[in-house]
Design an enzyme around this catalytic site. Structure first.
Site, PDB file in Angstrom:
ATOM      1  N   ASP A  28       3.422 -10.096   9.503  1.00 54.59           N
ATOM      2  CA  ASP A  28       4.335  -9.351   9.184  1.00 54.59           C
ATOM      3  C   ASP A  28       3.916  -7.819   9.317  1.00 54.59           C
ATOM      4  O   ASP A  28       2.427  -7.224   9.960  1.00 54.59           O
ATOM      5  CB  ASP A  28       2.904  -9.246   7.233  1.00 54.59           C
ATOM      6  CG  ASP A  28       3.281  -8.285   6.472  1.00 54.59           C
ATOM      7  OD1 ASP A  28       4.295  -7.060   6.024  1.00 54.59           O
ATOM      8  OD2 ASP A  28       3.572  -8.759   4.898  1.00 54.59           O
ATOM      9  N   ASN A  61       0.277  -0.620   0.128  1.00 52.42           N
ATOM     10  CA  ASN A  61      -0.256  -0.015  -0.198  1.00 52.42           C
ATOM     11  C   ASN A  61       0.541   1.463   0.316  1.00 52.42           C
ATOM     12  O   ASN A  61       0.013   2.408  -0.277  1.00 52.42           O
ATOM     13  CB  ASN A  61      -0.277   0.249   1.388  1.00 52.42           C
ATOM     14  CG  ASN A  61      -2.060  -0.258   1.354  1.00 52.42           C
ATOM     15  OD1 ASN A  61      -2.754  -0.755  -0.338  1.00 52.42           O
ATOM     16  ND2 ASN A  61      -2.570  -1.796   1.599  1.00 52.42           N
ATOM     17  N   ASP A  93      -0.815 -10.664   0.000  1.00 60.92           N
ATOM     18  CA  ASP A  93       0.513 -10.470   0.160  1.00 60.92           C
ATOM     19  C   ASP A  93       0.840 -11.280   1.664  1.00 60.92           C
ATOM     20  O   ASP A  93       1.737 -12.313   1.639  1.00 60.92           O
ATOM     21  CB  ASP A  93       1.283  -8.860   0.671  1.00 60.92           C
ATOM     22  CG  ASP A  93      -0.360  -8.286   1.422  1.00 60.92           C
ATOM     23  OD1 ASP A  93      -1.494  -8.799   1.497  1.00 60.92           O
ATOM     24  OD2 ASP A  93      -0.102  -6.954   2.096  1.00 60.92           O
ATOM     25  N   TYR A 133     -10.007 -18.584   4.117  1.00 61.83           N
ATOM     26  CA  TYR A 133     -11.069 -16.871   4.292  1.00 61.83           C
ATOM     27  C   TYR A 133     -12.336 -18.026   3.954  1.00 61.83           C
ATOM     28  O   TYR A 133     -12.131 -18.799   2.332  1.00 61.83           O
ATOM     29  CB  TYR A 133     -10.858 -15.867   2.778  1.00 61.83           C
ATOM     30  CG  TYR A 133     -10.416 -14.898   3.859  1.00 61.83           C
ATOM     31  CD1 TYR A 133      -9.628 -14.813   4.809  1.00 61.83           C
ATOM     32  CD2 TYR A 133     -10.423 -13.561   3.045  1.00 61.83           C
ATOM     33  CE1 TYR A 133      -9.800 -13.355   5.509  1.00 61.83           C
ATOM     34  CE2 TYR A 133      -9.929 -12.303   3.733  1.00 61.83           C
ATOM     35  CZ  TYR A 133      -9.498 -12.707   5.325  1.00 61.83           C
ATOM     36  OH  TYR A 133      -8.782 -11.007   5.817  1.00 61.83           O
ATOM     37  N   ILE A 164       6.781  -0.421  -2.568  1.00 61.76           N
ATOM     38  CA  ILE A 164       7.163  -1.301  -4.197  1.00 61.76           C
ATOM     39  C   ILE A 164       8.633  -2.028  -3.358  1.00 61.76           C
ATOM     40  O   ILE A 164       9.396  -1.293  -3.376  1.00 61.76           O
ATOM     41  CB  ILE A 164       7.090  -0.894  -5.226  1.00 61.76           C
ATOM     42  CG1 ILE A 164       5.918  -0.180  -5.434  1.00 61.76           C
ATOM     43  CG2 ILE A 164       7.319  -2.173  -6.146  1.00 61.76           C
ATOM     44  CD1 ILE A 164       5.194   0.314  -7.395  1.00 61.76           C
TER      45      ILE A 164
HETATM   46  N1  LIG Z   1      14.088   1.260   3.029  1.00 57.73           N
HETATM   47  C1  LIG Z   1      13.045   1.810   3.453  1.00 57.73           C
HETATM   48  N2  LIG Z   1      12.116   2.119   2.639  1.00 57.73           N
HETATM   49  C2  LIG Z   1      10.859   1.959   3.429  1.00 57.73           C
HETATM   50  N3  LIG Z   1      10.221   1.969   4.777  1.00 57.73           N
HETATM   51  C3  LIG Z   1      10.662   1.113   5.003  1.00 57.73           C
HETATM   52  C4  LIG Z   1      12.453   0.496   4.752  1.00 57.73           C
HETATM   53  N4  LIG Z   1      12.536  -0.153   5.603  1.00 57.73           N
HETATM   54  C5  LIG Z   1      11.963  -0.572   6.516  1.00 57.73           C
HETATM   55  N5  LIG Z   1      11.016   0.755   6.729  1.00 57.73           N
HETATM   56  C6  LIG Z   1       9.940   0.499   6.982  1.00 57.73           C
HETATM   57  O1  LIG Z   1       8.637   0.137   6.901  1.00 57.73           O
HETATM   58  C7  LIG Z   1       7.934   0.433   6.727  1.00 57.73           C
HETATM   59  C8  LIG Z   1       6.710  -0.233   5.518  1.00 57.73           C
HETATM   60  O2  LIG Z   1       6.742  -1.603   5.451  1.00 57.73           O
HETATM   61  P1  LIG Z   1       7.027  -2.635   4.321  1.00 57.73           P
HETATM   62  O3  LIG Z   1       7.735  -1.877   2.988  1.00 57.73           O
HETATM   63  O4  LIG Z   1       6.237  -3.791   4.670  1.00 57.73           O
HETATM   64  O5  LIG Z   1       4.679  -2.197   4.327  1.00 57.73           O
HETATM   65  P2  LIG Z   1       4.009  -1.521   2.829  1.00 57.73           P
HETATM   66  O6  LIG Z   1       4.531  -1.413   1.195  1.00 57.73           O
HETATM   67  O7  LIG Z   1       4.192   0.120   3.559  1.00 57.73           O
HETATM   68  O8  LIG Z   1       2.271  -1.970   2.961  1.00 57.73           O
HETATM   69  P3  LIG Z   1       2.568  -3.450   2.770  1.00 57.73           P
HETATM   70  O9  LIG Z   1       3.182  -4.052   2.243  1.00 57.73           O
HETATM   71  O10 LIG Z   1       2.063  -3.410   4.342  1.00 57.73           O
HETATM   72  O11 LIG Z   1       0.647  -2.574   2.505  1.00 57.73           O
HETATM   73  C9  LIG Z   1       7.454   1.326   7.666  1.00 57.73           C
HETATM   74  O12 LIG Z   1       6.423   1.269   8.235  1.00 57.73           O
HETATM   75  C10 LIG Z   1       9.204   1.811   7.439  1.00 57.73           C
HETATM   76  O13 LIG Z   1       8.878   1.815   8.852  1.00 57.73           O
HETATM   77  C1  LIG Z   2      -3.873  -6.542   4.702  1.00 53.10           C
HETATM   78  C2  LIG Z   2      -3.544  -5.705   3.878  1.00 53.10           C
HETATM   79  C3  LIG Z   2      -3.671  -4.636   3.524  1.00 53.10           C
HETATM   80  C4  LIG Z   2      -1.908  -5.471   4.003  1.00 53.10           C
HETATM   81  O1  LIG Z   2      -0.867  -5.772   3.457  1.00 53.10           O
HETATM   82  C5  LIG Z   2      -3.731  -6.553   2.727  1.00 53.10           C
HETATM   83  O2  LIG Z   2      -2.869  -7.673   3.124  1.00 53.10           O
HETATM   84  C6  LIG Z   2      -4.793  -6.444   2.115  1.00 53.10           C
HETATM   85  O3  LIG Z   2      -5.350  -5.146   1.117  1.00 53.10           O
HETATM   86  N1  LIG Z   2      -5.767  -7.243   2.201  1.00 53.10           N
HETATM   87  C7  LIG Z   2      -7.388  -7.336   1.659  1.00 53.10           C
HETATM   88  C8  LIG Z   2      -7.942  -7.669   3.559  1.00 53.10           C
HETATM   89  C9  LIG Z   2      -8.195  -9.122   3.964  1.00 53.10           C
HETATM   90  O4  LIG Z   2      -6.882  -9.218   3.904  1.00 53.10           O
HETATM   91  O5  LIG Z   2      -8.892  -9.242   4.377  1.00 53.10           O
HETATM   92  K   LIG Z   3       2.909  -6.116   3.610  1.00 55.77           K
END
Ligand SMILES: Nc1ncnc2c1ncn2[C@@H]1O[C@H](COP(=O)(O)OP(=O)(O)OP(=O)(O)O)[C@@H](O)[C@H]1O
Ligand SMILES: CC(C)(CO)[C@@H](O)C(=O)NCCC(=O)O
Ligand SMILES: [K+]
Length: 249
Positions: free
Chosen positions: A122, A9, A102, A93, A12
């Site tokens: 996660d 979210n 993910d 689910y 990337i």
């Molecule tokens: N190099 C980096 N760049 C950005 N965020 C980082 C980095 N290293 C650690 N983080 C931490 O990772 C967190 C983001 O987590 P991650 O990248 O796993 O998920 P996301 O893509 O933001 O969200 P999700 O995958 O849950 O939708 C941020 O809160 C930050 O503190």
């Molecule tokens: C919960 C997040 C945001 C974690 O990245 C993602 O897995 C997502 O959008 N899930 C859809 C809702 C669900 O897993 O029930």
């Molecule tokens: K994630």
């Protein structure tokens, strides 16, 4: 070479593998499609042929990114798709398509590495927990706001909680009761995360006794690794599952 993408979210996560499909060459975390394209722009160096990706973004956003990748690098792109069952794991689910991809990939990867019951935690924008029993049955899981969301909700919905990132980082030197706003908020949110982890562990013990493996993944996994010394910290767990779900023939 092979490009792997985990489109979350907020960020990337990307990495490039050798054509053998296992050896990582380079990788990173970027905040936008444009930043991703810039990181990969050295096409000569990577000579990308194939790409596999997982996205929790909307179909439209993901389509747009795929189109840019195809146009810029001529890669063939394979996307992870929802499945009711895969690699010995049954999606828990009621509507398997609703489970975040993910989460699905991370728990596929976790079950594969554990060869048995596992708890996958996660820590990203959201924090998620998923339970997989030894027979491969996914019991379901939990979704909570992650550290950035907790902190920003407090900042956004109050008048007097204001501080900068440097101060936030300093506040994490201890978990003593805060004597300044930044400490009170940062340590409070940290304790919420840790409390969440301990509750999940308790639940897993109720199900499986001591017979399970805990995996920590996501950008903020290091914030809680201290409370689960036995956990396996696997930052690329989603990519482990991605390779299982999207074999490149
Ligand atoms: N190099 C980096 N760049 C950005 N965020 C980082 C980095 N290293 C650690 N983080 C931490 O990772 C967190 C983001 O987590 P991650 O990248 O796993 O998920 P996301 O893509 O933001 O969200 P999700 O995958 O849950 O939708 C941020 O809160 C930050 O503190
Ligand atoms: C919960 C997040 C945001 C974690 O990245 C993602 O897995 C997502 O959008 N899930 C859809 C809702 C669900 O897993 O029930
Ligand atoms: K994630």
């Amino acid at each position: 070479m092979i490009l792997e993408l985990d489109c979350g979210n907020s960020f990337i996560k990307w990495r490039v593998l050798r054509p053998d499909g296992v050896t990582p060459v380079e990788g990173g975390v970027v905040g936008s499609d444009a930043d991703l394209m810039a990181s990969l722009s050295d096409t000569e160096k990577f000579q990308l042929k194939k790409c596999r990706l997982v996205s929790v973004r909307t179909q439209a956003e993901t389509d747009l990114l795929v189109a840019s990748l195809v146009e810029a690098f001529g890669v063939s792109v394979v996307r992870a798709l929802p499945a009711r069952e895969m690699a010995g794991v049954r999606n828990g689910y009621e509507d398997h398509e609703r489970l975040g991809l993910d989460r699905w990939l991370a728990l596929l990867g976790g079950f594969h590495l554990a060869s048995g019951a596992c708890l996958v935690l996660d820590f990203g924008t959201a924090v998620t927990a998923d339970f997989v029993a030894a027979d491969g049955g996914h019991l379901g899981g939990f979704i909570c706001p992650g550290m950035p969301l907790m902190r920003n909700q407090l900042r956004t919905h109050t008048r007097k909680i204001r501080y900068d990132d440097m101060a936030a980082e300093r506040a994490h030197e201890s978990l003593a009761p805060g004597r300044a706003t930044v400490e009170a908020v940062e340590r409070g949110c940290m304790l919420m995360l840790r409390g969440f982890v301990l509750t999940q562990l308790e639940l897993a013990r109720q199900y499986w006794g001591k017979d399970f493996v805990v995996f920590l993944t996501g950008g903020d996994a290091s914030l809680v690794s201290g409370v689960v010394p036995d956990a396996k910290v696997v930052p690329d767990l989603v990519f482990v599952g991605l390779a299982m779900a999207c074999p490149l023939s």
